[in-house]
Scaffold this motif. Structure first.
Motif: not given
Ligand code: HEM
Length: 181
Positions: A1-2, A84-86, A110-112, A134-138, A149-151
């Protein structure tokens, strides 16, 4: 996790709880990293779980509630870093539909070494959006917080329902967002 996820969590604990609570949970969690994170580093996601479990013990607030609130907090931080995404999506559903095919794809550039979940969508009802996590992480609770947060960000009148559909090692949840009125 980053590291960005960890540094944001640390900031939230300090802001919403206290520096003392933060110190206590870091000490009690016995983390391989020692609890010092840099935004660009990568750490085992189990450290995040440890931190949240200790915060829950310390505050009496259930883990799921803490992770959900953290998701809402993290969303604000992500929008601040990547507006930029929103900015490029005028509606909530339009934005959420881009996470899997575009936003997380850009994140991976950005983060390979980022570990990202997958989302599948059902858009057959124009008044509702179904997203399957779906994820291997909980981290379905984190996904729920990010969706909340998006809502809030888009200010649209939408109800959110969640069903757990986990199967074996795959953590999965179905989120249904329904337009109100
Ligand atoms: C501005 C929009 C978003 C950006 C830039 C973004 C970026 C990221 C980043 C940097 C991580 C960390 C990855 C890591 O730890 O290795 C992440 C993880 C995650 N993102 Fe996004 N995210 C965005 C929006 C969302 C939204 C709206 C959701 C929900 C639907 C979401 C769901 C998740 C989840 C659940 C994780 C945790 C990793 C996992 O569950 O396996 N993201 N995201």
């Amino acid at each position: 996790m980053k590291g960005i996820v960890f540094t944001t969590f640390i900031e939230m604990v300090e802001q919403k709880f206290s520096l003392k609570t933060l110190d206590t949970i870091i000490t009690n969690a016995h983390l391989p990293s020692g609890g010092s994170y840099t935004t660009l580093g990568t750490y085992d996601h189990s450290e995040m779980i440890q931190l949240v479990v200790k915060l829950s013990e310390q505050t009496g607030i259930p883990v799921a509630d803490l992770v959900r609130v953290f998701g809402e907090y993290l969303f604000v931080q992500l929008v601040d870093m990547y507006p930029q995404f929103v900015d490029s999506n005028r509606t909530l559903f339009g934005f959420l539909l881009k996470i899997d095919s575009y936003i997380h794809v850009e994140v991976l550039k950005l983060y390979p070494d980022a570990e990202l979940p997958r989302f599948e969508y059902d858009t057959s009802d124009p008044e509702a959006l179904v997203m399957i996590y779906r994820s291997s992480r909980p981290f379905a609770d984190l996904a729920e917080g990010l969706i909340l947060g998006s809502i809030q960000h888009y200010g649209e009148a939408v109800d959110l329902k969640r069903e757990d559909i986990s199967d074996g090692p795959v953590n999965a949840a179905r989120f249904t967002l329904t337009k109100r009125g």
